[in-house]
Design a protein around this motif. Sequence first.
Motif, PDB file in Angstrom:
ATOM      1  N   THR A 140       0.824  -1.214   0.000  1.00 17.19           N
ATOM      2  CA  THR A 140       0.000   0.000   0.000  1.00 17.19           C
ATOM      3  C   THR A 140       0.854   1.259   0.000  1.00 17.19           C
ATOM      4  O   THR A 140       0.342   2.351  -0.218  1.00 17.19           O
ATOM      5  CB  THR A 140      -0.900   0.051   1.246  1.00 17.19           C
ATOM      6  OG1 THR A 140      -0.079  -0.081   2.410  1.00 17.19           O
ATOM      7  CG2 THR A 140      -1.929  -1.056   1.218  1.00 17.19           C
ATOM      8  N   ASN A 141       2.136   1.109   0.271  1.00 18.15           N
ATOM      9  CA  ASN A 141       3.005   2.283   0.392  1.00 18.15           C
ATOM     10  C   ASN A 141       2.422   3.297   1.368  1.00 18.15           C
ATOM     11  O   ASN A 141       2.529   4.498   1.172  1.00 18.15           O
ATOM     12  CB  ASN A 141       3.225   2.944  -0.962  1.00 18.15           C
ATOM     13  CG  ASN A 141       4.140   2.111  -1.827  1.00 18.15           C
ATOM     14  OD1 ASN A 141       4.946   1.336  -1.314  1.00 18.15           O
ATOM     15  ND2 ASN A 141       4.015   2.254  -3.128  1.00 18.15           N
ATOM     16  N   THR A 142       1.787   2.774   2.363  1.00 18.34           N
ATOM     17  CA  THR A 142       1.148   3.648   3.336  1.00 18.34           C
ATOM     18  C   THR A 142       1.601   3.247   4.731  1.00 18.34           C
ATOM     19  O   THR A 142       1.689   2.062   5.032  1.00 18.34           O
ATOM     20  CB  THR A 142      -0.386   3.496   3.235  1.00 18.34           C
ATOM     21  OG1 THR A 142      -0.793   3.890   1.934  1.00 18.34           O
ATOM     22  CG2 THR A 142      -1.083   4.343   4.270  1.00 18.34           C
ATOM     23  N   ILE A 170       5.813  15.128  13.038  1.00 16.05           N
ATOM     24  CA  ILE A 170       5.032  14.712  11.867  1.00 16.05           C
ATOM     25  C   ILE A 170       5.638  15.306  10.603  1.00 16.05           C
ATOM     26  O   ILE A 170       5.702  14.649   9.560  1.00 16.05           O
ATOM     27  CB  ILE A 170       3.564  15.137  12.020  1.00 16.05           C
ATOM     28  CG1 ILE A 170       2.918  14.326  13.150  1.00 16.05           C
ATOM     29  CG2 ILE A 170       2.799  14.945  10.717  1.00 16.05           C
ATOM     30  CD1 ILE A 170       1.469  14.637  13.390  1.00 16.05           C
ATOM     31  N   ASP A 171       6.115  16.522  10.717  1.00 16.73           N
ATOM     32  CA  ASP A 171       6.761  17.153   9.581  1.00 16.73           C
ATOM     33  C   ASP A 171       7.974  16.337   9.132  1.00 16.73           C
ATOM     34  O   ASP A 171       8.199  16.140   7.934  1.00 16.73           O
ATOM     35  CB  ASP A 171       7.190  18.577   9.961  1.00 16.73           C
ATOM     36  CG  ASP A 171       7.685  19.357   8.768  1.00 16.73           C
ATOM     37  OD1 ASP A 171       6.866  19.641   7.869  1.00 16.73           O
ATOM     38  OD2 ASP A 171       8.895  19.662   8.695  1.00 16.73           O
ATOM     39  N   ASN A 192       6.768  13.243   7.401  1.00 18.71           N
ATOM     40  CA  ASN A 192       6.315  13.611   6.073  1.00 18.71           C
ATOM     41  C   ASN A 192       7.462  13.864   5.117  1.00 18.71           C
ATOM     42  O   ASN A 192       7.390  13.546   3.940  1.00 18.71           O
ATOM     43  CB  ASN A 192       5.492  14.894   6.166  1.00 18.71           C
ATOM     44  CG  ASN A 192       4.047  14.621   5.921  1.00 18.71           C
ATOM     45  OD1 ASN A 192       3.680  14.309   4.808  1.00 18.71           O
ATOM     46  ND2 ASN A 192       3.248  14.698   6.952  1.00 18.71           N
ATOM     47  N   ASP A 193       8.500  14.471   5.659  1.00 21.02           N
ATOM     48  CA  ASP A 193       9.659  14.789   4.843  1.00 21.02           C
ATOM     49  C   ASP A 193      10.210  13.502   4.236  1.00 21.02           C
ATOM     50  O   ASP A 193      10.471  13.417   3.037  1.00 21.02           O
ATOM     51  CB  ASP A 193      10.708  15.473   5.725  1.00 21.02           C
ATOM     52  CG  ASP A 193      11.838  16.065   4.909  1.00 21.02           C
ATOM     53  OD1 ASP A 193      11.750  16.065   3.668  1.00 21.02           O
ATOM     54  OD2 ASP A 193      12.822  16.521   5.519  1.00 21.02           O
ATOM     55  N   ASP A 198       7.609  11.934   1.683  1.00 22.76           N
ATOM     56  CA  ASP A 198       7.620  12.619   0.398  1.00 22.76           C
ATOM     57  C   ASP A 198       8.697  12.105  -0.533  1.00 22.76           C
ATOM     58  O   ASP A 198       8.488  11.909  -1.713  1.00 22.76           O
ATOM     59  CB  ASP A 198       7.896  14.113   0.620  1.00 22.76           C
ATOM     60  CG  ASP A 198       6.620  14.900   0.663  1.00 22.76           C
ATOM     61  OD1 ASP A 198       5.553  14.276   0.607  1.00 22.76           O
ATOM     62  OD2 ASP A 198       6.692  16.132   0.760  1.00 22.76           O
ATOM     63  N   HIS A 243       2.800   7.201   1.873  1.00 24.98           N
ATOM     64  CA  HIS A 243       1.689   8.022   2.343  1.00 24.98           C
ATOM     65  C   HIS A 243       1.420   7.768   3.817  1.00 24.98           C
ATOM     66  O   HIS A 243       1.759   6.715   4.339  1.00 24.98           O
ATOM     67  CB  HIS A 243       0.450   7.759   1.496  1.00 24.98           C
ATOM     68  CG  HIS A 243       0.597   8.253   0.109  1.00 24.98           C
ATOM     69  ND1 HIS A 243       0.042   9.419  -0.348  1.00 24.98           N
ATOM     70  CD2 HIS A 243       1.297   7.744  -0.935  1.00 24.98           C
ATOM     71  CE1 HIS A 243       0.376   9.610  -1.606  1.00 24.98           C
ATOM     72  NE2 HIS A 243       1.132   8.609  -1.996  1.00 24.98           N
ATOM     73  N   ILE A 244       0.799   8.772   4.420  1.00 20.85           N
ATOM     74  CA  ILE A 244       0.580   8.745   5.856  1.00 20.85           C
ATOM     75  C   ILE A 244      -0.899   8.702   6.169  1.00 20.85           C
ATOM     76  O   ILE A 244      -1.647   9.579   5.735  1.00 20.85           O
ATOM     77  CB  ILE A 244       1.127  10.047   6.489  1.00 20.85           C
ATOM     78  CG1 ILE A 244       2.605  10.225   6.167  1.00 20.85           C
ATOM     79  CG2 ILE A 244       0.879  10.073   7.982  1.00 20.85           C
ATOM     80  CD1 ILE A 244       3.458   9.138   6.693  1.00 20.85           C
ATOM     81  N   VAL A 245      -1.323   7.699   6.910  1.00 17.00           N
ATOM     82  CA  VAL A 245      -2.665   7.755   7.475  1.00 17.00           C
ATOM     83  C   VAL A 245      -2.505   8.198   8.917  1.00 17.00           C
ATOM     84  O   VAL A 245      -1.830   7.535   9.702  1.00 17.00           O
ATOM     85  CB  VAL A 245      -3.379   6.393   7.420  1.00 17.00           C
ATOM     86  CG1 VAL A 245      -4.746   6.498   8.072  1.00 17.00           C
ATOM     87  CG2 VAL A 245      -3.527   5.933   5.986  1.00 17.00           C
ATOM     88  N   LEU A 246      -3.085   9.338   9.217  1.00 14.83           N
ATOM     89  CA  LEU A 246      -2.880   9.917  10.544  1.00 14.83           C
ATOM     90  C   LEU A 246      -4.031   9.596  11.477  1.00 14.83           C
ATOM     91  O   LEU A 246      -5.191   9.860  11.182  1.00 14.83           O
ATOM     92  CB  LEU A 246      -2.749  11.436  10.442  1.00 14.83           C
ATOM     93  CG  LEU A 246      -2.603  12.153  11.783  1.00 14.83           C
ATOM     94  CD1 LEU A 246      -1.269  11.836  12.434  1.00 14.83           C
ATOM     95  CD2 LEU A 246      -2.771  13.656  11.605  1.00 14.83           C
ATOM     96  N   ASN A 272      -5.248  10.427  15.264  1.00 10.52           N
ATOM     97  CA  ASN A 272      -5.009  11.308  16.394  1.00 10.52           C
ATOM     98  C   ASN A 272      -5.810  10.798  17.577  1.00 10.52           C
ATOM     99  O   ASN A 272      -7.038  10.804  17.550  1.00 10.52           O
ATOM    100  CB  ASN A 272      -5.452  12.731  16.009  1.00 10.52           C
ATOM    101  CG  ASN A 272      -5.177  13.733  17.093  1.00 10.52           C
ATOM    102  OD1 ASN A 272      -4.453  13.444  18.035  1.00 10.52           O
ATOM    103  ND2 ASN A 272      -5.756  14.908  16.951  1.00 10.52           N
ATOM    104  N   LYS A 305      -6.539  -1.283   6.997  1.00 10.92           N
ATOM    105  CA  LYS A 305      -6.132  -0.466   5.846  1.00 10.92           C
ATOM    106  C   LYS A 305      -4.817  -0.953   5.256  1.00 10.92           C
ATOM    107  O   LYS A 305      -4.281  -0.345   4.339  1.00 10.92           O
ATOM    108  CB  LYS A 305      -6.009   1.007   6.255  1.00 10.92           C
ATOM    109  CG  LYS A 305      -7.345   1.702   6.458  1.00 10.92           C
ATOM    110  CD  LYS A 305      -7.365   3.048   5.752  1.00 10.92           C
ATOM    111  CE  LYS A 305      -8.751   3.637   5.631  1.00 10.92           C
ATOM    112  NZ  LYS A 305      -9.705   2.812   4.871  1.00 10.92           N
ATOM    113  N   GLN A 306      -4.284  -2.001   5.808  1.00 12.40           N
ATOM    114  CA  GLN A 306      -3.083  -2.638   5.284  1.00 12.40           C
ATOM    115  C   GLN A 306      -1.862  -1.722   5.268  1.00 12.40           C
ATOM    116  O   GLN A 306      -1.093  -1.730   4.301  1.00 12.40           O
ATOM    117  CB  GLN A 306      -3.334  -3.163   3.868  1.00 12.40           C
ATOM    118  CG  GLN A 306      -4.590  -3.987   3.700  1.00 12.40           C
ATOM    119  CD  GLN A 306      -4.566  -5.260   4.513  1.00 12.40           C
ATOM    120  OE1 GLN A 306      -5.341  -5.416   5.444  1.00 12.40           O
ATOM    121  NE2 GLN A 306      -3.651  -6.167   4.204  1.00 12.40           N
TER     122      GLN A 306
END
Lengths: 350, 350
Positions: A62-64, A81-82, A85-86, A89, A94-97, A99, A130-131
């Motif tokens: 999923t690259n997630t 988180i930044d 993300n860095d 990117d 990808h990020i599933v966040l 909270n 979500k794998q």
Amino acid sequence: MSEKVSIKEIAAKANVSIATVSYVLNGTRNVRPKTKERVLRVIEELNYQPNDIAKSLKSKKTNTIGVIAEDVTVFNVPEIIDGINDYADGHDLHIVLTNLRLHKRVGHNYADVEAYRKYAANAVSDLMAKQVEGIIYVGIHPRDVTGLIDTRGKPIVYTYCYTQNDLSIQYNDEQAAYDSVCYLHDKGHRRIAVITGLMDSIPSRLRFNGYYKAIMEHELPFEPQLIKVGDWGTESGLRATKELLELEEPPTAVLVMNDVMAAGTLRAAWEKGFRVPEDLSIVGFDNREFSDYLQPRLTTLDLPLHEMGYSSMKSLMRLVNGEPAEPVPMPLCVLLERESVASPNGAETS
Amino acid sequence: MSEKVSIKEIAAKANVSIATVSYVLNGTRNVRPKTKERVLRVIEELNYQPNDIAKSLKSKKTNTIGVIAEDVTVFNVPEIIDGINDYADGHDLHIVLTNLRLHKRVGHNYADVEAYRKYAANAVSDLMAKQVEGIIYVGIHPRDVTGLIDTRGKPIVYTYCYTQNDLSIQYNDEQAAYDSVCYLHDKGHRRIAVITGLMDSIPSRLRFNGYYKAIMEHELPFEPQLIKVGDWGTESGLRATKELLELEEPPTAVLVMNDVMAAGTLRAAWEKGFRVPEDLSIVGFDNREFSDYLQPRLTTLDLPLHEMGYSSMKSLMRLVNGEPAEPVPMPLCVLLERESVASPNGAETS
DNA sequence: CGCATAAATCTAATCGTTTATATTCCTGGG
DNA sequence: CCCAGGAATATAAACGATTAGATTTATGCG
């Protein structure tokens, strides 16, 4: 409307099989230039958008990655988180966040682990469904969270908190405290006090270790009355500082274990008629944004939050790719010299 | 290892068809209690974990929305995300977070829209590929971003920025400024100054409108020398305030359009020997965390960030579900009374 | 020109679900 | 005891991609 174009439609319109379309899309196999061009044109015309869901189902990738943050509104979390993300990117991730919203749900009672274990568990199973390829758990206060989470074997990396069995990225608290005492010593200070946070917190203890080590190494006075225990709140900094300044022989410098308490220290100095930095030097901790607005601008320790996030992702991806975990050097804090430290009473920098 | 259990394995072990397993999982059809129990038991035994990817492929629903934040490290963003999350939690929705990292990539030059249009475009197509149901775009500074993004018809809601063609959630700047001037007037102030942000920014203009309206309504002096233009930075607040205090007839109160400048105002007052709030009352804007550590604690306007996030999600989901967009009342700021406002010179509250 | 071989393309199975539709199993009334 | 008719369950076709393996087409050489 244009929603429905899949490689099947492309294939039909370009008079090739869906396999061929896939090949030109991914370059998996050779395709005759003429055919390729034709397919590409149709893709353009039909405004084809790939469907990662289908791709993921087949490829099982999923690259997630899932990020579970205990509370995104706490000051250090966004920067972490930044960093995450860095890295993401740059690596097509990808990020599933998720909270957890701990502050809002259980208040400040982090000790009550059971109260939010279920939130974490829910978050984890959602992410599993979500794998996601792995999980990063971002604590809000550094503490041991061993056993909080069961990922059923999926890779997980913790950051800003500690854990026994898994990888955890945390900055070097002890070193930071040690460095700043050395810095004060370099400036000529000999009586250096410390205002700690709550002493049942891991960073308080680590930072105190650093303070202690530096004091010993430089053979500086280690006196109980120079050690004040705060509670991280600004009032406690104020109170502790007043006590220090009322001492027969007050310190010329103080290491305060967070900027919030340091704000209180500043206020206490002002109330007691001590000038900062002339009569009292202060080093804070955290480099909170407001520390630059204080008067004088506060010299403080900047936390390597971005690096922690980045590094967590990097480590996690090693695990995801089945590579062996490699030891990560602890990210270091850096001392930001601003205006709240000077040499005492005209003493010269050593 | 236990990764591979799908409803197929469940079906086999429970001696039913995969359809039946699906029925018990979703309650889509009646299943004989005995069968149901048997299936449930096998699910338990085999530790089955559902696969949302497959589910999404078939059902064409991902229950996922994409959040594009221009920069998560900017102070107001995390709180907005928290609001988004709050709604998501309650509605079985998931968030894919894309952080454009604008500050790091293009510095503070937001005017150069072209420079980051491509980042946004990339983010959007990635999210589309992931089949998100809709997108929330969180700007970092309020400005018009019309035309920045093409979602090819997928629902999008903007927040903290403005746009012509789509839905956008923004708090009521004008009202906030208006309210605080009324508040100062109520306290007995008559000469009320204002320190604006950069005047090419939308909120500066809106807030100025509010200020102007209140001044007019209460028939207070509207004098050019009471209006100072700042640049949002703390130094500009300091400079502007000094000029105000050097006036022949200085104001007794000042509305400062952000807390950062208000910190400068505080400093200027101190340097000029004006006591706050006795000689000068100050209302800030933003309710930044540090505003509570200032001396005196700053009276300021709290931004309804959480509500904006929550409300954005709510509106977005209406669009996603094909319901007509309904007008959303602008979230309101709330004035936090702390210590930086008093009645002037013993004047009595009206 | 014919054929062996390589290159290009196609067929069809598969990933893990959902869900129409078909089939089988019960149940109870005559 | 039989059978109609509803309830329970099974079959099989999707969803949109990837990818072995089969098949077709092109290429070059004797």
